[in-house]
Design a protein around this motif. Structure first.
Motif, PDB file in Angstrom:
ATOM      1  N   SER A 190       2.393   1.689  -3.495  1.00 13.85           N
ATOM      2  CA  SER A 190       1.366   2.114  -4.443  1.00 13.85           C
ATOM      3  C   SER A 190       1.035   3.593  -4.255  1.00 13.85           C
ATOM      4  CB  SER A 190       0.102   1.284  -4.261  1.00 13.85           C
ATOM      5  OG  SER A 190       0.353  -0.069  -4.538  1.00 13.85           O
ATOM      6  N   GLU A 191       0.894   4.004  -3.013  1.00 15.24           N
ATOM      7  CA  GLU A 191       0.594   5.407  -2.727  1.00 15.24           C
ATOM      8  C   GLU A 191       1.766   6.311  -3.125  1.00 15.24           C
ATOM      9  OE1 GLU A 191      -0.014   8.147   1.216  1.00 15.24           O
ATOM     10  OE2 GLU A 191      -0.908   6.142   1.226  1.00 15.24           O
TER      11      GLU A 191
ATOM     12  N   GLU B 254       0.828  -1.205   0.000  1.00 19.18           N
ATOM     13  CA  GLU B 254       0.000   0.000   0.000  1.00 19.18           C
ATOM     14  C   GLU B 254       0.863   1.257   0.000  1.00 19.18           C
ATOM     15  OE1 GLU B 254      -2.634  -0.315   3.323  1.00 19.18           O
ATOM     16  OE2 GLU B 254      -3.881  -1.838   2.351  1.00 19.18           O
ATOM     17  N   PHE B 255       1.931   1.246   0.788  1.00 19.30           N
ATOM     18  CA  PHE B 255       2.828   2.393   0.847  1.00 19.30           C
ATOM     19  C   PHE B 255       3.461   2.647  -0.523  1.00 19.30           C
ATOM     20  CE2 PHE B 255       7.254   3.813   1.240  1.00 19.30           C
ATOM     21  CZ  PHE B 255       7.040   5.088   1.738  1.00 19.30           C
TER      22      PHE B 255
ATOM     23  N   GLU C 199       1.759   6.766  -6.827  1.00 22.42           N
ATOM     24  CA  GLU C 199       0.665   7.636  -7.259  1.00 22.42           C
ATOM     25  C   GLU C 199       1.003   9.105  -7.009  1.00 22.42           C
ATOM     26  OE1 GLU C 199      -2.977   6.495  -5.375  1.00 22.42           O
ATOM     27  OE2 GLU C 199      -2.981   4.514  -6.310  1.00 22.42           O
ATOM     28  N   THR C 200       1.627   9.390  -5.884  1.00 17.25           N
ATOM     29  CA  THR C 200       1.939  10.779  -5.557  1.00 17.25           C
ATOM     30  C   THR C 200       3.191  11.285  -6.268  1.00 17.25           C
ATOM     31  OG1 THR C 200       3.133  10.078  -3.574  1.00 17.25           O
ATOM     32  CG2 THR C 200       0.820  10.707  -3.307  1.00 17.25           C
TER      33      THR C 200
END
Length: 61
Positions: free
Chosen positions: A11-12, A8-9, A15-16
């Protein structure tokens, strides 16, 4: 579907910061992706190398 905290980290983060993939590819190209060896040049370099004595500290005995 289960996603770990690390997944999750990452992926985030991607994205950012979408430029991270390009930076990673440039870094890999700089350090790991090498041109193919020229075998004739390598043979010439090996032949031109000066031989070293087996024990360099006592050369004058």
């Amino acid at each position: 579907m289960y996603k770990s905290e690390i997944t999750e980290f990452l992926s985030e983060l991607k994205e950012t910061h979408p430029e991270l993939d390009q930076q990673q590819q440039r870094g890999r190209a700089l350090l790991w992706d090498k041109k193919p060896l020229d075998l004739a040049q390598r043979a010439e370099d090996t032949h031109a190398r000066v031989k070293q004595t087996p024990y360099v500290y006592y050369q004058n005995i």
